[in-house]
Design a protein around this motif. Structure first.
Motif, mmCIF file in Angstrom:
data_model
loop_
_atom_site.group_PDB
_atom_site.id
_atom_site.type_symbol
_atom_site.label_atom_id
_atom_site.label_comp_id
_atom_site.label_asym_id
_atom_site.label_seq_id
_atom_site.Cartn_x
_atom_site.Cartn_y
_atom_site.Cartn_z
ATOM 1 N N ALA A 1 0.831 -1.212 0.000
ATOM 2 C CA ALA A 1 0.000 0.000 0.000
ATOM 3 C C ALA A 1 0.863 1.259 0.000
ATOM 4 C CB ALA A 1 -0.929 -0.018 1.209
ATOM 5 N N PHE A 2 1.893 1.307 0.842
ATOM 6 C CA PHE A 2 2.747 2.489 0.904
ATOM 7 C C PHE A 2 3.552 2.668 -0.380
ATOM 8 C CE2 PHE A 2 1.762 2.527 5.379
ATOM 9 C CZ PHE A 2 1.917 3.853 5.757
ATOM 10 N N GLN A 3 4.041 1.560 -0.957
ATOM 11 C CA GLN A 3 4.794 1.665 -2.196
ATOM 12 C C GLN A 3 3.919 2.173 -3.340
ATOM 13 O OE1 GLN A 3 6.477 -2.349 -2.381
ATOM 14 N NE2 GLN A 3 8.501 -1.484 -2.054
ATOM 15 N N GLN B 1 11.973 8.749 -0.729
ATOM 16 C CA GLN B 1 10.670 9.037 -0.126
ATOM 17 C C GLN B 1 10.472 8.198 1.145
ATOM 18 O OE1 GLN B 1 8.635 11.388 -1.347
ATOM 19 N NE2 GLN B 1 10.098 11.798 -2.998
ATOM 20 N N PRO B 2 10.150 8.820 2.280
ATOM 21 C CA PRO B 2 9.954 8.053 3.526
ATOM 22 C C PRO B 2 8.863 6.995 3.411
ATOM 23 C CG PRO B 2 10.154 10.398 3.996
ATOM 24 C CD PRO B 2 10.062 10.272 2.508
ATOM 25 N N ILE C 1 9.161 2.967 4.116
ATOM 26 C CA ILE C 1 8.253 2.219 4.995
ATOM 27 C C ILE C 1 7.691 1.008 4.264
ATOM 28 C CG2 ILE C 1 6.032 2.322 6.209
ATOM 29 C CD1 ILE C 1 6.617 5.264 6.786
ATOM 30 N N GLY C 2 7.333 1.213 2.998
ATOM 31 C CA GLY C 2 6.821 0.110 2.195
ATOM 32 C C GLY C 2 7.845 -1.006 2.029
ATOM 33 N N MET C 3 9.093 -0.650 1.755
ATOM 34 C CA MET C 3 10.147 -1.655 1.607
ATOM 35 C C MET C 3 10.362 -2.414 2.913
ATOM 36 S SD MET C 3 11.311 -2.139 -1.350
ATOM 37 C CE MET C 3 12.707 -3.130 -0.820
#
Length: 293
Positions: free
Chosen positions: A21-23, A44-45, A49-51
Motif C-alpha cells: 500500500a505504501f509503495q 521518499q519516507p 516504509i513500504g520496503m
C-alpha cells in the motif's frame, strides 16, 4: 508450533499489505520510469516504509514456514487482500463500497472455517529429490501452459485469469522451496543454506511469479485476475504440502465444512474484486494538498 506459525503467517500477510500500500501510494505520484523511478522513490519516507513492510513480510513468512506446515501458512496469506484494502483505502483517500466489506467478511470467515475444519498438521521441511522432480515438472509445465494459452489475441479477462493462475503456481512453488531452504538454514546453518539448490530455486521462482503477476494485472480486469491468484496459491500450496512434506488434513465428514469455507472464500474474493473497481475517490483535505505542493 502450529499456533506460532499461524501468528507469523498473519503478521506476514499484514506486513506485505502495508508495504504494498505504501509503495503504491508513492509510485502513483511519480511520472518517472526505470532506474530514475527507483532513485526517486528511494528518497521518499513512505517508500522506505513500504520496503520495510515487504522485508518484514518475507521474514515472517520464513519463520512461519519453519514452524508450521505449508498447507496452513500459504492459505493464511489470503488475508493479505482484506488487509491491503483496509490500509490502502484511507491511505489513497478511497472509500470501499459496502459490498466490499461483505467480501472482506466472507474471506475471513471462510478462511477460519476452512482451516479449523481441515486442521493442517505435519511440519517436515525436507523432501527427497524423487518427490521434487515431478513437483517441479508439473508446476513449471502448468505455468508454461498457462502463459501459452494466455497469448495475445485472447480476451482480456481470460488472459488475466491465466497469467494470474501461472503467478499463483509460482507463488506456491516459491513458498515450498523457501520452506525447504529455511529448514536447511535452521538445521545446518548459513553455509548449508547457501549450498542448497532450493535457495536459488525460490529466488528464481519468486521473480517469475512477480513478473507474471504484473503482466496479469496489465492484461485484464482485477475481477478476473484476483480469484485465480488467491485461490490458486492456496490450492497448489495445499497440494505441494501433502505431496512433498507429508502434511495432512482432516477428511471424511470434515470435507463438508471445508468445502463451505472454500466457497465462502471464493465468494468473498469475487465480491472484493468487483468492489475494488467501484471504489469512491474522496476529496483530499486542503492541508494535505498544501503539504504535497
Amino acid at each position: 508450533m502450529i499456533e506460532l506459525a499461524a501468528v507469523f503467517a498473519v503478521a506476514g500477510a499484514a506486513s506485505n499489505a502495508v508495504g504494498t500500500a505504501f509503495q503504491r501510494k508513492v509510485a502513483s505520484t511519480s511520472k518517472r520510469s526505470g532506474v530514475r523511478l527507483v532513485a526517486e522513490l528511494a528518497r521518499q519516507p513512505f517508500w522506505l516504509i513500504g520496503m520495510a513492510g515487504v522485508i518484514c513480510a518475507a521474514l515472517f513468512q520464513s519463520l512461519a514456514l519453519v514452524n508450521g506446515p505449508l498447507s496452513l501458512v500459504q492459505p493464511l496469506f489470503i488475508l493479505e487482500l482484506p488487509f491491503a484494502l483496509l490500509v490502502a483505502a484511507p491511505l489513497m483517500h478511497r472509500r470501499l463500497p459496502h459490498s466490499g466489506w461483505w467480501g472482506v467478511g466472507g474471506c475471513v470467515m471462510g478462511l477460519a472455517v476452512l482451516l479449523v475444519a481441515a486442521d493442517p498438521h505435519g511440519a517436515a521441511d525436507q523432501a527427497s529429490l524423487a518427490r521434487w522432480i515431478p513437483a517441479l515438472c508439473l508446476c513449471l509445465g502448468a505455468m508454461a501452459g498457462a502463459v501459452l494459452l494466455a497469448g495475445r489475441g485472447r480476451p482480456p479477462a481470460r488472459r488475466a485469469a491465466l497469467l494470474a493462475a501461472a503467478s499463483a503456481i509460482g507463488n506456491a512453488l516459491t513458498a515450498a522451496l523457501l520452506k525447504s531452504a529455511t529448514g536447511t538454514f535452521a538445521d545446518h546453518g548459513f553455509a548449508a543454506f547457501l549450498r542448497s539448490w532450493q535457495t536459488y530455486g525460490f529466488a528464481l521462482a519468486g521473480v517469475a511469479a512477480v513478473i507474471l503477476l504484473e503482466n496479469a494485472l496489465q492484461a485484464g480486469p482485477l475481477a478476473a485476475a484476483q480469484p485465480a491468484l488467491t485461490i490458486g496459491d492456496a490450492v497448489v500450496s495445499l497440494t505441494l504440502g501433502i505431496t512433498l512434506f507429508d502434511e495432512r488434513i482432516r477428511t471424511g465428514w470434515w470435507l463438508v465444512p471445508e468445502a463451505c469455507g472454500a466457497l465462502l472464500i471464493v465468494t468473498g474474493v469475487l465480491v472484493l474484486s468487483r468492489a475494488v473497481q467501484r471504489i469512491v475517490v474522496l476529496p483530499v483535505p486542503a492541508e494535505q494538498r498544501d503539504l504535497a505542493t
